[in-house]
Write an enzyme that holds these catalytic residues in place. Structure first.
Site, PDB file in Angstrom:
ATOM      1  N   SER A   1      -9.862   1.964   2.728  1.00 10.10           N
ATOM      2  CA  SER A   1      -9.028   2.949   1.947  1.00 10.10           C
ATOM      3  C   SER A   1      -8.025   1.955   1.009  1.00 10.10           C
ATOM      4  O   SER A   1      -7.586   2.349  -0.045  1.00 10.10           O
ATOM      5  CB  SER A   1      -8.192   3.672   2.582  1.00 10.10           C
ATOM      6  OG  SER A   1      -7.446   2.968   3.510  1.00 10.10           O
TER       7      SER A   1
ATOM      8  N   LYS B   1       0.772  -1.021   0.118  1.00 10.72           N
ATOM      9  CA  LYS B   1      -0.040   0.055  -0.133  1.00 10.72           C
ATOM     10  C   LYS B   1       0.878   1.250  -0.037  1.00 10.72           C
ATOM     11  O   LYS B   1       1.785   1.418   0.834  1.00 10.72           O
ATOM     12  CB  LYS B   1      -0.803  -0.119   1.218  1.00 10.72           C
ATOM     13  CG  LYS B   1      -2.228   0.896   1.197  1.00 10.72           C
ATOM     14  CD  LYS B   1      -2.727   0.709   2.426  1.00 10.72           C
ATOM     15  CE  LYS B   1      -3.855   1.836   2.577  1.00 10.72           C
ATOM     16  NZ  LYS B   1      -4.878   1.338   3.862  1.00 10.72           N
TER      17      LYS B   1
ATOM     18  N   SER C   1      -9.767  -0.671   6.811  1.00 12.32           N
ATOM     19  CA  SER C   1      -9.407  -0.350   5.367  1.00 12.32           C
ATOM     20  C   SER C   1      -8.733  -1.791   4.974  1.00 12.32           C
ATOM     21  O   SER C   1      -8.326  -1.774   3.743  1.00 12.32           O
ATOM     22  CB  SER C   1      -8.307   0.778   5.396  1.00 12.32           C
ATOM     23  OG  SER C   1      -9.164   1.984   5.325  1.00 12.32           O
TER      24      SER C   1
HETATM   25  N1  GLN Z   1     -13.422   3.980   6.493  1.00  7.23           N
HETATM   26  C1  GLN Z   1     -12.501   4.617   7.644  1.00  7.23           C
HETATM   27  C2  GLN Z   1     -12.139   5.951   7.348  1.00  7.23           C
HETATM   28  O1  GLN Z   1     -12.263   6.536   6.439  1.00  7.23           O
HETATM   29  C3  GLN Z   1     -11.268   3.539   7.727  1.00  7.23           C
HETATM   30  C4  GLN Z   1     -10.120   4.212   7.202  1.00  7.23           C
HETATM   31  C5  GLN Z   1      -8.955   3.178   7.418  1.00  7.23           C
HETATM   32  O2  GLN Z   1      -8.912   2.110   7.896  1.00  7.23           O
HETATM   33  N2  GLN Z   1      -7.694   3.744   7.002  1.00  7.23           N
HETATM   34  O3  GLN Z   1     -11.785   6.254   8.298  1.00  7.23           O
END
Ligand code: GLN
Length: 499
Positions: free
Chosen positions: A154, A79, A178
């Site tokens: 994400s 990532k 994410s």
């Molecule tokens: N959807 C969550 C957010 O927008 C999780 C993001 C993540 O785990 N990086 O914060």
């Protein structure tokens, strides 16, 4: 023979017996990336030459008879919020465009010392804020099952890369889901280890008390092998656990759930969940019961405040973490009109470099931390966090692992939730509690929903440090589901089929 359809553990065995070389294997994945990435945008950067030279290096060591790690020679995608020496690292943001880090994240160093060639850096919502990759400054990734839908976020770059066989393995980061949510909507396996089990050094921080790095794979054994490769104490991360959590690879060899107590979280089932999701979830539970597991119901009443608490704590931490992007030290610098002061350069750079979601969270977080509001918002959210931990501790007195669907729905359409941040945040209902409590969670594919033929994920949770339990139950469920849903041969969108 197609090399890209195989699991990482099979590939590792083929490399070990010298049936294939890492150069061949890496080349096959790079070719698939060249074919598919222009269609679904899983990677921000593809590192063709670097991957092949690393592959050549590991092949030479193997030829010399050197002792190598279990995954040596198996390529991986990382990532793009993990720092990599010599490879541009953007975190999905314009503000870091062109930034080449001078140091490797600890996880990257471990990947390199395990001799796993790095295929490239995967797409993500800007600074990992989002659930769809639509917040990426580099365009959204698409879901390989249906190109009109998002692969989650994400980490939609990592999930779509693994689901479409551009990479056998990928690294994700999970602050509120994410890793697990993208896994759920792409039919892949995603694990958020216990907080502190994997070093966060070199992970571009979102919410430091919530962030955790973990594996994205196509089966449970692959995830176990990858967690073993990246976990362990690191002096460079003050929150790194001192002790080892044992071998996940061993745990993933388990073949029995007899007597295992599985707690269904009352608040995370039924209403609000897509019918096809609930149906596949129930079927998976029935299979576990038939195999000897015992189901108990548990209640975590404070989960109703989890999203509210998370969307105060996380923006608060993010607003502080993102203060380092000041136009002086990293990436972009935009000159303001008229006479330039440090403040004006900083403001112009942040205005141009950050996208709308990032700005929204900086404003939210700064407000929640400001004097006069701190107790009402941030302070209350921290109290909720304690209540969630207490609810979970009580639930784990009754059950060895807890279970729920990973997400309320299957993959949603691009654009469907982009205009409505609250609708986007609600996706995280089942994943966020694990981050607030620091416990491990695994999302595992349990079939396709009847409404749309798209993957459904089940999420297992275990007490802190008991990651092995997830692999034990995951390995068994995967086997039980094998005949019913051959999830490993993914029924991808026709545009993407590989032979
Ligand atoms: N959807 C969550 C957010 O927008 C999780 C993001 C993540 O785990 N990086 O914060």
């Amino acid at each position: 023979m197609s090399l890209v359809n195989k699991s990482a553990s099979e590939l590792a065995a083929m490399l070990g017996s010298k049936e294939i070389s890492s150069v061949e294997l890496t080349q096959a994945h790079l070719e698939n990336i060249d074919k598919l990435n222009p269609k679904i945008n899983s990677f921000i950067t593809v590192t063709h030459e670097l991957a092949l030279s690393q592959a050549k290096g590991v092949d030479e060591l193997r030829a010399k008879g050197e002792k190598l790690s279990a995954l040596a020679g198996v390529p991986i995608a990382v990532k793009d919020n993990l720092t990599t020496i010599g490879i541009e690292t953007t975190a999905g943001s314009k503000i870091l465009k062109g930034w080449v880090p001078p140091y490797d994240a600890t996880v990257v160093r471990k990947i390199l010392s395990n001799r796993m060639p790095i295929l490239g850096k995967t797409n993500l919502d800007e600074f990992a804020m989002g659930s769809s990759t639509e917040n990426s400054a580099y365009g959204p990734s698409l879901n390989p099952w249906d190109l009109t839908r998002t692969p989650g976020g994400s980490g939609g770059g990592s999930s779509s890369a693994v689901a479409s066989m551009q990479a056998p393995l990928a690294i994700g980061s999970d602050t509120g889901g994410s890793i697990r949510f993208p896994a759920s909507v792409t039919g892949t396996v995603g694990v958020k280890p216990t907080y502190g089990a994997v070093s966060r050094y070199g992970l571009i921080a979102l919410g430091s008390s919530l962030d955790q790095i973990g594996p994205v794979t196509r089966n449970v054994m692959d995830a176990a092998m990858l967690q073993d490769a990246i976990a362990g104490h690191d002096d460079m991360d003050a929150t790194s656990l001192p002790e080892s959590l044992g071998s996940m690879t061993e745990a993933a060899k388990n073949d029995s759930v007899k007597g295992l107590k599985i707690g269904i979280i009352k608040e995370l089932t039924g209403e609000g969940f897509q019918a096809g999701v609930s149906e596949r979830f129930q079927e998976a539970l029935d299979l576990l019961v038939a195999a000897g597991a015992e189901i108990v119901e548990v209640s975590c009443p404070s989960f109703q405040y989890a999203i509210a608490a998370y969307y105060l704590i996380q923006p608060a931490e993010a607003s502080s973490n993102l203060a380092r992007f000041d136009s002086v030290r990293f990436g972009l610098r935009v000159m303001p009109e008229g006479p330039a002061t440090v403040e004006k350069v900083m403001a112009a750079t942040r205005e141009a470099g950050f996208g709308p979601e990032v700005k929204r969270r900086i404003i939210l977080g700064t407000y929640a931390l400001s004097s006069g509001y701190y107790d009402a918002y941030y302070g209350s959210a921290q109290k909720v966090r304690t209540l969630i931990q207490a609810d979970l501790a009580k639930a784990f007195e009754k059950a060895d692992v807890l279970v729920s669907p990973t997400a309320p729905t299957t993959a949603f359409k691009l654009g469907e939730k982009q205009e409505d941040p609250l609708a986007m945040y609600l996706n995280d209902i089942a994943t966020i509690p694990a981050n607030l409590a620091g416990i491990p969670g695994m999302s595992l594919p349990v079939g396709l929903a009847k409404e749309d033929n798209l993957p459904v994920g089940a999420q297992f949770l275990a007490p802190a440090r008991q990651d092995a339990r997830l692999y034990r139950v995951g390995a068994v469920l995967e086997k039980l589901l094998e005949n019913k849903w051959s999830m490993r041969m993914l029924d991808l969108a026709p545009e993407l089929k590989v032979n």
